[in-house]
Design a protein around this motif. Structure first.
Motif, PDB file in Angstrom:
ATOM      1  N   ALA A 259      -2.412   2.080  -5.400  1.00  0.00           N
ATOM      2  CA  ALA A 259      -2.862   2.638  -6.474  1.00  0.00           C
ATOM      3  C   ALA A 259      -2.267   3.837  -6.912  1.00  0.00           C
ATOM      4  O   ALA A 259      -2.091   4.000  -8.373  1.00  0.00           O
ATOM      5  CB  ALA A 259      -4.363   3.041  -6.152  1.00  0.00           C
ATOM      6  N   ILE A 260      -1.847   4.781  -6.367  1.00  0.00           N
ATOM      7  CA  ILE A 260      -1.257   5.934  -6.597  1.00  0.00           C
ATOM      8  C   ILE A 260       0.130   5.693  -7.247  1.00  0.00           C
ATOM      9  O   ILE A 260       0.432   6.508  -8.361  1.00  0.00           O
ATOM     10  CB  ILE A 260      -1.345   7.124  -5.740  1.00  0.00           C
ATOM     11  CG1 ILE A 260      -1.287   8.598  -6.296  1.00  0.00           C
ATOM     12  CG2 ILE A 260      -0.326   6.832  -4.760  1.00  0.00           C
ATOM     13  CD1 ILE A 260      -2.349   9.172  -6.778  1.00  0.00           C
ATOM     14  N   SER A 261       1.041   4.714  -6.870  1.00  0.00           N
ATOM     15  CA  SER A 261       1.863   4.281  -7.187  1.00  0.00           C
ATOM     16  C   SER A 261       2.051   3.592  -8.532  1.00  0.00           C
ATOM     17  O   SER A 261       2.819   4.075  -9.304  1.00  0.00           O
ATOM     18  CB  SER A 261       2.735   3.612  -6.068  1.00  0.00           C
ATOM     19  OG  SER A 261       2.957   4.066  -4.702  1.00  0.00           O
ATOM     20  N   VAL A 262       1.201   2.663  -8.571  1.00  0.00           N
ATOM     21  CA  VAL A 262       0.833   1.959  -9.779  1.00  0.00           C
ATOM     22  C   VAL A 262       0.704   3.168 -11.137  1.00  0.00           C
ATOM     23  O   VAL A 262       1.166   3.074 -11.946  1.00  0.00           O
ATOM     24  CB  VAL A 262      -0.202   1.257  -9.818  1.00  0.00           C
ATOM     25  CG1 VAL A 262      -0.556   0.599 -11.253  1.00  0.00           C
ATOM     26  CG2 VAL A 262       0.270  -0.077  -8.869  1.00  0.00           C
TER      27      VAL A 262
ATOM     28  N   LEU B 213      -0.304  15.717  -2.927  1.00  0.00           N
ATOM     29  CA  LEU B 213      -1.184  15.819  -1.785  1.00  0.00           C
ATOM     30  C   LEU B 213      -1.336  14.336  -1.125  1.00  0.00           C
ATOM     31  O   LEU B 213      -1.593  14.139   0.000  1.00  0.00           O
ATOM     32  CB  LEU B 213      -2.594  16.026  -2.488  1.00  0.00           C
ATOM     33  CG  LEU B 213      -2.597  17.559  -2.741  1.00  0.00           C
ATOM     34  CD1 LEU B 213      -3.997  17.678  -3.810  1.00  0.00           C
ATOM     35  CD2 LEU B 213      -2.777  18.543  -1.725  1.00  0.00           C
ATOM     36  N   THR B 214      -1.379  13.237  -2.093  1.00  0.00           N
ATOM     37  CA  THR B 214      -1.539  12.124  -1.559  1.00  0.00           C
ATOM     38  C   THR B 214      -0.546  11.555  -0.701  1.00  0.00           C
ATOM     39  O   THR B 214      -0.558  10.902   0.391  1.00  0.00           O
ATOM     40  CB  THR B 214      -1.924  10.917  -2.855  1.00  0.00           C
ATOM     41  OG1 THR B 214      -2.966  11.568  -3.660  1.00  0.00           O
ATOM     42  CG2 THR B 214      -2.268   9.559  -2.159  1.00  0.00           C
ATOM     43  N   PHE B 215       0.781  11.581  -1.289  1.00  0.00           N
ATOM     44  CA  PHE B 215       1.888  11.093  -0.521  1.00  0.00           C
ATOM     45  C   PHE B 215       2.110  11.916   0.824  1.00  0.00           C
ATOM     46  O   PHE B 215       2.763  11.301   1.747  1.00  0.00           O
ATOM     47  CB  PHE B 215       3.256  11.035  -1.469  1.00  0.00           C
ATOM     48  CG  PHE B 215       3.289  10.083  -2.234  1.00  0.00           C
ATOM     49  CD1 PHE B 215       2.781   8.602  -1.900  1.00  0.00           C
ATOM     50  CD2 PHE B 215       3.444  10.193  -3.593  1.00  0.00           C
ATOM     51  CE1 PHE B 215       2.594   7.761  -3.009  1.00  0.00           C
ATOM     52  CE2 PHE B 215       3.447   9.308  -4.725  1.00  0.00           C
ATOM     53  CZ  PHE B 215       3.061   7.958  -4.404  1.00  0.00           C
ATOM     54  N   SER B 216       1.951  13.283   0.764  1.00  0.00           N
ATOM     55  CA  SER B 216       1.974  13.814   1.693  1.00  0.00           C
ATOM     56  C   SER B 216       0.947  13.443   2.972  1.00  0.00           C
ATOM     57  O   SER B 216       1.633  13.578   4.418  1.00  0.00           O
ATOM     58  CB  SER B 216       1.745  15.526   1.811  1.00  0.00           C
ATOM     59  OG  SER B 216       2.620  16.008   0.701  1.00  0.00           O
ATOM     60  N   ALA B 217      -0.090  12.853   2.731  1.00  0.00           N
ATOM     61  CA  ALA B 217      -1.158  12.598   3.809  1.00  0.00           C
ATOM     62  C   ALA B 217      -0.548  11.138   4.485  1.00  0.00           C
ATOM     63  O   ALA B 217      -1.297  10.951   5.523  1.00  0.00           O
ATOM     64  CB  ALA B 217      -2.261  12.277   3.116  1.00  0.00           C
ATOM     65  N   MET B 218       0.363  10.413   3.867  1.00  0.00           N
ATOM     66  CA  MET B 218       0.517   9.050   4.346  1.00  0.00           C
ATOM     67  C   MET B 218       1.127   9.010   5.816  1.00  0.00           C
ATOM     68  O   MET B 218       0.290   8.350   6.506  1.00  0.00           O
ATOM     69  CB  MET B 218       1.394   8.423   3.479  1.00  0.00           C
ATOM     70  CG  MET B 218       1.125   8.148   2.208  1.00  0.00           C
ATOM     71  SD  MET B 218      -0.548   7.285   2.025  1.00  0.00           S
ATOM     72  CE  MET B 218      -1.101   7.474   0.273  1.00  0.00           C
TER      73      MET B 218
ATOM     74  N   ARG C 232      -7.313  13.658   6.318  1.00  0.00           N
ATOM     75  CA  ARG C 232      -7.907  12.526   5.701  1.00  0.00           C
ATOM     76  C   ARG C 232      -8.761  12.662   4.133  1.00  0.00           C
ATOM     77  O   ARG C 232      -8.837  12.088   3.353  1.00  0.00           O
ATOM     78  CB  ARG C 232      -9.061  11.932   6.667  1.00  0.00           C
ATOM     79  CG  ARG C 232      -9.524  10.533   6.059  1.00  0.00           C
ATOM     80  CD  ARG C 232     -10.182   9.687   7.101  1.00  0.00           C
ATOM     81  NE  ARG C 232      -9.334   9.292   8.098  1.00  0.00           N
ATOM     82  CZ  ARG C 232      -8.489   8.189   8.077  1.00  0.00           C
ATOM     83  NH1 ARG C 232      -8.599   7.481   6.683  1.00  0.00           N
ATOM     84  NH2 ARG C 232      -7.455   7.787   8.979  1.00  0.00           N
ATOM     85  N   LEU C 233      -8.837  14.053   4.276  1.00  0.00           N
ATOM     86  CA  LEU C 233      -9.519  14.507   2.888  1.00  0.00           C
ATOM     87  C   LEU C 233      -8.535  14.564   1.821  1.00  0.00           C
ATOM     88  O   LEU C 233      -8.928  14.294   0.615  1.00  0.00           O
ATOM     89  CB  LEU C 233     -10.145  15.980   3.078  1.00  0.00           C
ATOM     90  CG  LEU C 233     -10.821  16.589   1.757  1.00  0.00           C
ATOM     91  CD1 LEU C 233     -12.063  15.737   1.600  1.00  0.00           C
ATOM     92  CD2 LEU C 233     -11.303  17.932   2.179  1.00  0.00           C
ATOM     93  N   LEU C 234      -7.184  14.600   2.239  1.00  0.00           N
ATOM     94  CA  LEU C 234      -6.273  14.529   1.079  1.00  0.00           C
ATOM     95  C   LEU C 234      -6.182  13.281   0.256  1.00  0.00           C
ATOM     96  O   LEU C 234      -5.933  13.468  -0.813  1.00  0.00           O
ATOM     97  CB  LEU C 234      -4.854  14.795   1.931  1.00  0.00           C
ATOM     98  CG  LEU C 234      -4.628  16.160   2.523  1.00  0.00           C
ATOM     99  CD1 LEU C 234      -3.420  16.065   3.467  1.00  0.00           C
ATOM    100  CD2 LEU C 234      -4.815  17.311   1.666  1.00  0.00           C
ATOM    101  N   LEU C 235      -6.434  12.334   0.976  1.00  0.00           N
ATOM    102  CA  LEU C 235      -6.391  11.029   0.261  1.00  0.00           C
ATOM    103  C   LEU C 235      -7.471  10.967  -1.116  1.00  0.00           C
ATOM    104  O   LEU C 235      -6.991  10.843  -2.294  1.00  0.00           O
ATOM    105  CB  LEU C 235      -6.737   9.795   1.064  1.00  0.00           C
ATOM    106  CG  LEU C 235      -5.661   9.069   1.756  1.00  0.00           C
ATOM    107  CD1 LEU C 235      -6.247   8.083   2.672  1.00  0.00           C
ATOM    108  CD2 LEU C 235      -4.223   9.011   1.037  1.00  0.00           C
ATOM    109  N   PRO C 236      -8.607  11.240  -1.056  1.00  0.00           N
ATOM    110  CA  PRO C 236      -9.653  11.045  -2.050  1.00  0.00           C
ATOM    111  C   PRO C 236      -9.328  12.233  -3.016  1.00  0.00           C
ATOM    112  O   PRO C 236      -9.332  12.190  -4.048  1.00  0.00           O
ATOM    113  CB  PRO C 236     -10.988  11.167  -1.418  1.00  0.00           C
ATOM    114  CG  PRO C 236     -11.017  11.743   0.006  1.00  0.00           C
ATOM    115  CD  PRO C 236      -9.299  11.140   0.202  1.00  0.00           C
ATOM    116  N   LEU C 237      -9.164  13.399  -2.251  1.00  0.00           N
ATOM    117  CA  LEU C 237      -8.632  14.466  -3.143  1.00  0.00           C
ATOM    118  C   LEU C 237      -7.702  14.366  -4.198  1.00  0.00           C
ATOM    119  O   LEU C 237      -7.578  14.732  -5.392  1.00  0.00           O
ATOM    120  CB  LEU C 237      -8.672  15.897  -2.426  1.00  0.00           C
ATOM    121  CG  LEU C 237      -8.208  17.387  -3.137  1.00  0.00           C
ATOM    122  CD1 LEU C 237      -9.507  17.627  -3.959  1.00  0.00           C
ATOM    123  CD2 LEU C 237      -7.995  18.387  -2.004  1.00  0.00           C
TER     124      LEU C 237
END
Length: 463
Positions: free
Chosen positions: A278-281, A379-384, A339-344
């Motif tokens: 989703a974030i990549s699209v 934030l999102t990609f760092s959490a992966m 895990r909070l990093l994904l939704p944030l």
């Protein structure tokens, strides 16, 4: 005079690895800011010109796991040098005045460069260890991001003064320089047999994704319900489904696959993978919308009518903010959990698209949207890795992260083609611009909500 040695590696060797990661990042960025100009110079539609970006992303998605397997053991040096040679051929081909077809083909060859950064990391692991290795890997990680960020304004400035061919010739000079450094300083890899490659799987994934993206990008021109669109898109989806079945069957028999799909739906892994798509699209949706906005002349009801150099500058805030956000993510992970990093991250990134939807009348507003996007994406990609690694065994880590990387590149490819298709489908005017931004924001925010639900469900099960 020999280079100064640091641990087992030399400064010249590290400079070579940094040059490879920076230069391939710069060359990979030669697509995004140039799309509207390519459409004008080549007298093609925006959806066709968008393939100078989509082709490189699609090639990077498929080639990365293949090159990763080929570049193990004693073949690492020849694969790296061969990859640089392919990228060099691609940049020269794109620079020649042969039309849009050869230019897109050249961009696809340039996509091989996206697979070379992981090999540079592998070489660093061979040369350094302990704290020195961590320092080198950190610097190479920053070089990968900053290379793309630097490429946006530099390539756009070159293209504004020397044209599209000049921008690609500039890329060819950079790649040629990195190749010379690699030939001179790249060490031979330790002995070891290369891993086998699932060639059939790679062909199925590449042709299937290509068919789907082709239907997506040309559907407005062909007709969304006409036979060419339905046949091309349907065949592509069928081939992708065949790749899934093929890969699962091979994995169950213990045969090598492009990536291990059985890890994809494992609890704790599926949410990061879903958010990655989703974030990549949405990311390439944001990139494309900002590029179109900055260069549009206002005749369709929106646009800032700025030049290529300004377009490149408009993409820099994303790179800068994503680097800062990577550091912020590490601090947050230690304080409140990863895990909070994904939704944030999805919330912040979705906000960047909503901001662009409501306010797109000045360059400052475009810059602010890109800054927010960089914060959310970082934030999102760092959490992966922080989320995936604890849910897989050490032996499964490489495969799990390779699949996540594959999803990232495929998401980039879909986002690149989908954004232009939506702009055309919605009418191509200011209302279409807003509707496309809203669609991309919706994709991102829904993924964030699903990640939150999985987190809540996991917490409930833990209690």
């Amino acid at each position: 005079m020999p280079s100064t040695t640091t641990d087992r590696g030399t400064r010249a060797q590290f400079a070579t690895l940094a040059a490879i990661t920076i230069v391939t990042g710069v060359v990979s960025s030669l697509g995004a800011p140039l799309v509207p100009t390519v459409a004008t110079e080549q007298h093609v539609s925006l959806s066709t010109a968008q393939w100078v970006l989509t082709a490189a992303l699609l090639a990077g998605a498929v080639v990365t796991p293949v090159v990763g397997r080929l570049g193990t053991g004693r073949l690492r040096r020849p694969v790296l040098l061969g990859g640089l040679g392919v990228v060099l051929v691609g940049t020269v081909l794109s620079a020649l005045p042969l039309g849009i077809g050869p230019m897109v083909a050249g961009r696809a060859l340039q996509g091989v460069g996206m697979a070379l950064a992981p090999l540079a990391f592998a070489v660093a692991r061979d040369l350094w260890s302990g704290p020195e290795l961590l320092s080198r890997l950190s610097l190479l990680s920053v070089a990968t991001v900053s290379g793309a960020g630097l490429g946006y304004p530099v390539s756009s400035l070159v293209a504004e003064h020397l044209g599209i061919s000049g921008a690609y010739l500039f890329g060819a000079v950079l790649i040629g320089t990195a190749t010379v450094l690699a030939v001179r300083h790249l060490p031979a890899a330790p002995d070891g047999a290369p891993q086998p490659v699932d060639v059939v799987g790679a062909v199925l994934l590449c042709t299937g994704t290509l068919g789907f993206l082709l239907a997506l990008s040309q559907g407005e021109r062909w007709g969304w319900t006409d036979a060419p669109t339905v046949a091309t898109g349907g065949s592509g989806l069928l081939l992708v489904a065949t790749w899934v079945r093929w890969s699962v069957a091979r994995s169950r028999r213990g045969r090598p696959t492009l990536v291990d799909l059985q890890l994809a739906l494992r609890p704790g892994v599926r949410a990061p993978n879903a958010v990655t798509v989703a974030i990549s699209v949405s990311l390439y949706g944001l990139f494309t919308l900002v590029v179109v906005l900055v260069q549009a002349d206002g005749s369709a009801g929106f646009g800032l009518d700025a030049g290529l150099a300004v377009t490149g500058l408009a993409l820099v805030p994303y790179a800068v903010a994503s680097i800062a956000s990577n550091r912020l993510a590490l601090v947050m992970a230690r304080g409140v959990g990863a895990r909070l990093l994904l939704p944030l991250g999805c919330l912040v990134f979705g906000s960047s698209l909503l901001l662009l939807l409501g306010w797109h009348d000045t360059l400052g507003q475009a810059f602010l949207a890109m800054t927010l996007g960089g914060l959310g994406g970082g934030l999102t990609f760092s959490a992966m890795a922080m989320l995936i690694v604890p849910h897989v065994t050490p032996e499964e880590t490489a495969s799990a992260m390779a699949f996540n990387q594959l999803l990232r590149y495929l998401g980039f490819s879909v986002g690149s083609a989908l954004t232009v298709a939506l702009l055309a489908a919605y009418g191509g005017d200011a209302a279409a611009f807003r509707a496309t931004a809203l669609t991309m924001a919706g994709i991102c925010l829904v993924a964030g909500a699903l990640a939150t639900l999985e987190r809540t469900g996991a917490a409930g099960r833990a209690r």
